[in-house]
Design a protein around this motif. Sequence first.
Motif, PDB file in Angstrom:
ATOM      1  N   VAL A 184      25.096  34.699 -34.548  1.00 41.89           N
ATOM      2  CA  VAL A 184      23.981  35.252 -35.320  1.00 41.89           C
ATOM      3  C   VAL A 184      23.284  36.341 -34.498  1.00 41.89           C
ATOM      4  CG1 VAL A 184      21.696  34.721 -36.259  1.00 41.89           C
ATOM      5  CG2 VAL A 184      23.622  33.197 -36.716  1.00 41.89           C
ATOM      6  N   ALA A 185      22.930  37.450 -35.179  1.00 44.73           N
ATOM      7  CA  ALA A 185      22.253  38.583 -34.532  1.00 44.73           C
ATOM      8  C   ALA A 185      23.043  39.110 -33.349  1.00 44.73           C
ATOM      9  CB  ALA A 185      20.834  38.195 -34.115  1.00 44.73           C
ATOM     10  N   VAL A 186      24.361  39.153 -33.517  1.00 43.41           N
ATOM     11  CA  VAL A 186      25.270  39.767 -32.550  1.00 43.41           C
ATOM     12  C   VAL A 186      26.073  40.808 -33.319  1.00 43.41           C
ATOM     13  CG1 VAL A 186      27.281  39.394 -31.063  1.00 43.41           C
ATOM     14  CG2 VAL A 186      25.416  37.725 -31.082  1.00 43.41           C
ATOM     15  N   ARG A 187      26.190  41.997 -32.772  1.00 41.05           N
ATOM     16  CA  ARG A 187      26.866  43.072 -33.488  1.00 41.05           C
ATOM     17  C   ARG A 187      28.379  42.965 -33.353  1.00 41.05           C
ATOM     18  NH1 ARG A 187      24.182  47.112 -31.536  1.00 41.05           N
ATOM     19  NH2 ARG A 187      25.555  47.450 -29.749  1.00 41.05           N
ATOM     20  N   PHE A 188      29.070  42.941 -34.487  1.00 41.55           N
ATOM     21  CA  PHE A 188      30.529  43.021 -34.514  1.00 41.55           C
ATOM     22  C   PHE A 188      30.872  44.511 -34.580  1.00 41.55           C
ATOM     23  CE2 PHE A 188      29.550  38.861 -35.670  1.00 41.55           C
ATOM     24  CZ  PHE A 188      30.660  38.067 -35.900  1.00 41.55           C
ATOM     25  N   SER A 189      31.075  45.139 -33.437  1.00 36.55           N
ATOM     26  CA  SER A 189      31.308  46.588 -33.427  1.00 36.55           C
ATOM     27  C   SER A 189      32.772  46.898 -33.153  1.00 36.55           C
ATOM     28  CB  SER A 189      30.428  47.261 -32.365  1.00 36.55           C
ATOM     29  OG  SER A 189      30.713  46.754 -31.085  1.00 36.55           O
ATOM     30  N   ASP A 190      33.252  47.977 -33.749  1.00 36.35           N
ATOM     31  CA  ASP A 190      34.607  48.483 -33.520  1.00 36.35           C
ATOM     32  C   ASP A 190      35.679  47.434 -33.828  1.00 36.35           C
ATOM     33  OD1 ASP A 190      33.539  50.917 -32.607  1.00 36.35           O
ATOM     34  OD2 ASP A 190      33.258  50.088 -30.598  1.00 36.35           O
ATOM     35  N   SER A 191      35.421  46.561 -34.786  1.00 38.81           N
ATOM     36  CA  SER A 191      36.440  45.579 -35.138  1.00 38.81           C
ATOM     37  C   SER A 191      37.548  46.242 -35.943  1.00 38.81           C
ATOM     38  CB  SER A 191      35.839  44.429 -35.954  1.00 38.81           C
ATOM     39  OG  SER A 191      36.873  43.573 -36.431  1.00 38.81           O
ATOM     40  N   PRO A 192      38.804  46.074 -35.548  1.00 39.29           N
ATOM     41  CA  PRO A 192      39.897  46.670 -36.322  1.00 39.29           C
ATOM     42  C   PRO A 192      40.038  46.053 -37.708  1.00 39.29           C
ATOM     43  CG  PRO A 192      40.764  45.169 -34.646  1.00 39.29           C
ATOM     44  CD  PRO A 192      39.297  45.313 -34.376  1.00 39.29           C
ATOM     45  N   LEU A 193      39.384  44.903 -37.936  1.00 36.58           N
ATOM     46  CA  LEU A 193      39.484  44.231 -39.227  1.00 36.58           C
ATOM     47  C   LEU A 193      38.370  44.627 -40.190  1.00 36.58           C
ATOM     48  CD1 LEU A 193      40.428  40.616 -38.052  1.00 36.58           C
ATOM     49  CD2 LEU A 193      41.952  42.459 -38.777  1.00 36.58           C
ATOM     50  N   ALA A 194      37.359  45.375 -39.703  1.00 34.37           N
ATOM     51  CA  ALA A 194      36.232  45.736 -40.563  1.00 34.37           C
ATOM     52  C   ALA A 194      36.650  46.571 -41.776  1.00 34.37           C
ATOM     53  CB  ALA A 194      35.159  46.458 -39.755  1.00 34.37           C
ATOM     54  N   PRO A 195      37.504  47.596 -41.619  1.00 38.21           N
ATOM     55  CA  PRO A 195      37.922  48.357 -42.813  1.00 38.21           C
ATOM     56  C   PRO A 195      38.662  47.487 -43.827  1.00 38.21           C
ATOM     57  CG  PRO A 195      38.418  49.594 -40.806  1.00 38.21           C
ATOM     58  CD  PRO A 195      38.034  48.212 -40.375  1.00 38.21           C
ATOM     59  N   MET A 196      39.452  46.534 -43.348  1.00 38.93           N
ATOM     60  CA  MET A 196      40.166  45.631 -44.242  1.00 38.93           C
ATOM     61  C   MET A 196      39.183  44.763 -45.027  1.00 38.93           C
ATOM     62  SD  MET A 196      43.097  42.806 -43.245  1.00 38.93           S
ATOM     63  CE  MET A 196      43.874  43.989 -42.149  1.00 38.93           C
ATOM     64  N   LEU A 197      38.153  44.252 -44.337  1.00 38.96           N
ATOM     65  CA  LEU A 197      37.150  43.432 -45.009  1.00 38.96           C
ATOM     66  C   LEU A 197      36.381  44.262 -46.029  1.00 38.96           C
ATOM     67  CD1 LEU A 197      35.601  40.758 -45.269  1.00 38.96           C
ATOM     68  CD2 LEU A 197      34.068  41.579 -43.465  1.00 38.96           C
ATOM     69  N   ALA A 198      36.003  45.483 -45.663  1.00 37.73           N
ATOM     70  CA  ALA A 198      35.255  46.341 -46.576  1.00 37.73           C
ATOM     71  C   ALA A 198      36.050  46.607 -47.851  1.00 37.73           C
ATOM     72  CB  ALA A 198      34.899  47.658 -45.889  1.00 37.73           C
ATOM     73  N   SER A 199      37.331  46.891 -47.705  1.00 36.76           N
ATOM     74  CA  SER A 199      38.178  47.150 -48.865  1.00 36.76           C
ATOM     75  C   SER A 199      38.326  45.907 -49.735  1.00 36.76           C
ATOM     76  CB  SER A 199      39.555  47.635 -48.399  1.00 36.76           C
ATOM     77  OG  SER A 199      40.411  47.844 -49.489  1.00 36.76           O
ATOM     78  N   LEU A 200      38.521  44.752 -49.100  1.00 34.78           N
ATOM     79  CA  LEU A 200      38.676  43.501 -49.838  1.00 34.78           C
ATOM     80  C   LEU A 200      37.411  43.163 -50.614  1.00 34.78           C
ATOM     81  CD1 LEU A 200      40.280  40.985 -50.570  1.00 34.78           C
ATOM     82  CD2 LEU A 200      39.581  39.973 -48.391  1.00 34.78           C
ATOM     83  N   LEU A 201      36.246  43.335 -49.987  1.00 38.08           N
ATOM     84  CA  LEU A 201      34.986  43.039 -50.663  1.00 38.08           C
ATOM     85  C   LEU A 201      34.766  43.971 -51.847  1.00 38.08           C
ATOM     86  CD1 LEU A 201      32.562  42.367 -47.661  1.00 38.08           C
ATOM     87  CD2 LEU A 201      33.784  40.704 -49.066  1.00 38.08           C
TER      88      LEU A 201
END
Length: 356
Positions: A184-201
Amino acid sequence: MSNDRSFVETCNGSTWTVASESSDAGNYARKAFENVVVGLMKTCFDTVQLRTSERFEFWQEVVCKQFVLASAEVEAGEGDFDGYLTSQEIGPLLLSELRAPLHFWSRTARDVRREDNDVFIVSLMQRGEGELTQYGRSVLQHPGEIVLYDSTNPLQYNFGGDVQLVKIPKPLLEARISKPRDLVAVRFSDSPLAPMLASLLKEAVALDLDEKANSVVGRRLSNCILDLLVSMCDLLREDGIDGSSSTQFEKILRFARSNLDSEDLSPEMLAAVGAVSVRTLNRLFGGIGSTPMRWIWKQRLEASRRAMQEGRVHSVTEAAFSNGFNELGHFSRSFKRAYGQTPQQLLRGALAPTGT
């Protein structure tokens, strides 16, 4: 028949009644919310249809009803506020896309006491910036970055721009990762999975699912979303949180949870993953009152139970074999000892229709 003219909002090709023009200011937001959500899996709100003096009040009530009780302030004049929110229920999750100018949310201890809403909320920033403060930690959020917050404790969250949100019942996430509070309140930065999650959502929010389809397809899709989020958490912990490294034991447990389906999962394999001896491995598990194989067995039983309870499998054989069991009779007897019912009984209840 009333001659009142109604505001309407179009969401993905469907027309949704938002509110009667004659609604008084005191009840405007509540009536608008009720008109939108009754009988629907998807909701859409846009303040542009409202009188400027009512926009921010409406926005606060909509967001609180969709997520958690909190109070909000806005930097600009309330009459200049313009927000848009679309939400979709996918299984037990609520997925949302939100666009709004900078505003400031505060959830107090009193707010927490006033409602029974134990959830985690994941926020993925698409455009703009945010700042989350909770558990004595404060983190800035930039585009492409994820933050997690917990409804059961006070928090402040300030943001403006375009945000994707996932509302997750706490037991669902706690069953998949250990100590989620540490994330909690920790930044998930530069995750290679973030674009995949954004597209899925984005694609999931756009789906048109009726209640029957959501009970089947929605459950499976929600588990895909949760698995992707858990994978991101695992990557974050592998890289270390705020510069601190995961312990050997935490890495061993994460590896084991991710490989419960493997018949080769053994103390020797776990010792190799943790770069420790089998003797040291036994000592580490002894610290939590277990042994490696007893812990693996318990985790496999629990994973099988969740898979049936959440509708991810359609047979006891599938639940058992997909979680590392290779003897169905032994699995069924162990399951009944652990949970007081047979796996067949649990599965029948999970797959039973929820209504007519």
